[in-house]
Design an enzyme around this catalytic site. Structure first.
Site, short mmCIF file in Angstrom:
data_model
loop_
_atom_site.label_atom_id
_atom_site.label_comp_id
_atom_site.label_asym_id
_atom_site.label_seq_id
_atom_site.Cartn_x
_atom_site.Cartn_y
_atom_site.Cartn_z
CE LYS A 82 3.74 3.52 -2.79
NZ LYS A 82 3.25 4.86 -2.51
CE LYS A 129 -4.94 8.39 -5.57
NZ LYS A 129 -4.30 9.59 -5.05
CE LYS A 132 -1.99 0.23 -0.65
NZ LYS A 132 -1.06 1.23 -0.14
P1 TYM Z 1 -2.07 7.91 0.00
O1 TYM Z 1 -2.20 9.08 -0.89
O2 TYM Z 1 -1.41 6.67 -0.52
O3 TYM Z 1 -3.48 7.50 0.55
C1 TYM Z 1 -4.31 8.47 1.15
C2 TYM Z 1 -5.13 7.85 2.26
O4 TYM Z 1 -5.89 6.75 1.71
C3 TYM Z 1 -5.62 5.55 2.45
N1 TYM Z 1 -5.63 4.43 1.51
C4 TYM Z 1 -6.40 3.35 1.65
N2 TYM Z 1 -7.30 3.02 2.60
C5 TYM Z 1 -7.94 1.84 2.44
N3 TYM Z 1 -7.72 0.99 1.41
C6 TYM Z 1 -6.83 1.29 0.44
N4 TYM Z 1 -6.64 0.48 -0.58
C7 TYM Z 1 -6.12 2.52 0.54
N5 TYM Z 1 -5.18 3.14 -0.24
C8 TYM Z 1 -4.89 4.29 0.38
C9 TYM Z 1 -4.24 5.76 3.04
O5 TYM Z 1 -4.04 4.95 4.17
C10 TYM Z 1 -4.26 7.24 3.37
O6 TYM Z 1 -4.89 7.46 4.60
N6 TYM Z 1 1.67 9.04 3.04
C11 TYM Z 1 0.29 9.25 2.79
C12 TYM Z 1 -0.09 10.69 2.63
C13 TYM Z 1 0.37 11.59 3.72
C14 TYM Z 1 -0.22 11.75 4.99
C15 TYM Z 1 0.54 12.75 5.64
C16 TYM Z 1 -1.31 11.14 5.61
C17 TYM Z 1 1.43 12.44 3.64
N7 TYM Z 1 1.51 13.13 4.81
C18 TYM Z 1 0.23 13.17 6.95
C19 TYM Z 1 -1.61 11.56 6.92
C20 TYM Z 1 -0.86 12.53 7.55
C21 TYM Z 1 -0.09 8.54 1.50
O7 TYM Z 1 0.70 8.30 0.64
O8 TYM Z 1 -1.39 8.32 1.37
#
Ligand code: TYM
Length: 340
Positions: free
Chosen positions: A115, A208, A205
């Site tokens: 990123k 968004k 991957k």
């Molecule tokens: P974020 O918002 O990027 O994604 C949310 C969840 O979706 C999963 N994910 C995917 N799974 C499969 N294929 C993909 N292409 C894909 N893109 C995203 C992510 O693995 C995630 O589970 N840091 C985290 C958010 C967060 C969090 C937490 C998660 C903040 N605090 C505490 C668990 C526990 C994030 O940016 O997810």
């Protein structure tokens, strides 16, 4: 809260609408925990400001996130649903953990490396310290299990390392009795759907922020948009699905269909061996359309009932804040702050 139940916690960033990677890799996998575990799911708005957000959109997307969880089947009577910035202990614990983390371990985070490249010389500091805030999110609630997609595995390892480090540094509670400060969390990563790839470049991957139109299928896409994106999905120069080693683009389509249908990858693959790619694309689109349509309709319905949604969020805030404050107070005492 029932102390005999394991704690399950997860979150999604409220940027844009959720996409099928978020759904298949994360949200869908939260549902089986609802009956048996003590579940907390929230919208991580503090995380989303690591990159610039339009305030009106951020606000709307935060409501949309909670509405999405509910529309996907997360019953607010069975889980605590809340918004991260409404519980100050997240930011407070994050600071304590920041002081107990090192530049070296944060520089090794692959998501940071990826990123930060997009920001030239002006890399927001929040992008660097982001995994520490995520560790705070998890450790504040005594979390046992964290159902997430594959890309969060390294962040979970950091959360585990920080928990162990803090337990070692501060082994005794305020009464002088030895007891671990933090529970060591475990990541829960689905067998299928943990890494959904872009429909335009199966080496990337699904994300968004992908600027390529058609790369990402959102839960608020119309039936037509979903069909169009799958029809135009990039595969390879072949024409028929092979029995062995399908290319990444084909694997991705099989994976998406298998995950929506909750079938093993091999079972879905076997249906298409020797068939033209077009069949796989059309069927995967139609499975996605059928699964996404009721979710999309329900999200809109919940968003239109703002009073109800606000009540759910308010109740979640009360529950989460009360729990998080207790843990934060214990941390503050152990590290030598005079406390509240
Ligand atoms: P974020 O918002 O990027 O994604 C949310 C969840 O979706 C999963 N994910 C995917 N799974 C499969 N294929 C993909 N292409 C894909 N893109 C995203 C992510 O693995 C995630 O589970 N840091 C985290 C958010 C967060 C969090 C937490 C998660 C903040 N605090 C505490 C668990 C526990 C994030 O940016 O997810």
């Amino acid at each position: 809260m029932n102390p005999s139940k394991k704690v399950v916690l997860s979150a999604v960033q409220p940027t844009n609408s959720a996409h099928i990677g978020n759904y298949l890799g994360a949200i869908k996998n939260w549902i089986p925990y609802l009956e048996l575990y003590d579940c907390l799911f929230f919208a991580v708005d503090l995380h989303s400001i690591t990159v610039n957000q339009d305030p009106t959109e951020l606000r709307e997307n935060t409501y949309r996130s909670i509405a999405t969880y509910m529309a996907c089947g997360i019953d607010p009577a069975k889980a605590t649903l809340f918004v991260q910035s409404q519980v100050p202990a997240h930011a407070e614990l994050a600071w304590v953990l920041t002081c107990n983390s090192s530049m070296g371990e944060l520089s090794r985070m692959t998501q940071y490396k990826d990123k930060s490249q997009r920001h030239g010389t002006h890399i927001p500091t929040g992008l660097f310290t982001y995994p520490v805030l995520m560790a705070a999110d998890i450790l504040l609630y005594g979390t046992h299990l964290v159902p997430v997609g594959e890309d969060q595995k390294q962040h979970l390892e950091l959360a585990r390392d920080l928990a162990e480090r803090m337990n070692h540094r501060y082994p005794k509670d305020s009464a002088g009795v030895e007891s671990p400060l933090f529970q060591i969390p475990e990541p829960m990563i689905a067998k299928v759907g943990a890494r959904v790839m872009s429909l335009q470049d199966p080496a990337l991957k699904m994300s968004k922020s992908d600027p390529s139109p058609g790369a990402c299928v959102f839960l608020n896409d119309s039936d037509k948009e979903i069909e169009k994106k799958f029809k135009r999905a990039v595969t390879d120069s072949g024409t028929e699905v092979p029995a062995e080693n399908p290319s990444p683009g084909i694997q991705n389509l099989i994976q998406i269909q298998a995950s929506f249908l909750e079938e093993p990858f091999e079972k879905v693959h076997s249906r298409y061996i020797g068939k033209q790619y077009g069949y796989l694309k059309v069927d995967t689109a139609s499975v996605a359309v059928e699964k996404i349509r009721p979710i999309r309709t329900e999200i809109d319905k919940i968003l239109n009932d703002r009073d109800y949604l606000t009540k759910v969020i308010r109740k979640g805030q009360e529950t989460a804040a009360a729990r998080a404050e207790k843990v934060r107070n214990e941390v503050y005492k152990r590290i030598g702050f005079i406390g509240q």
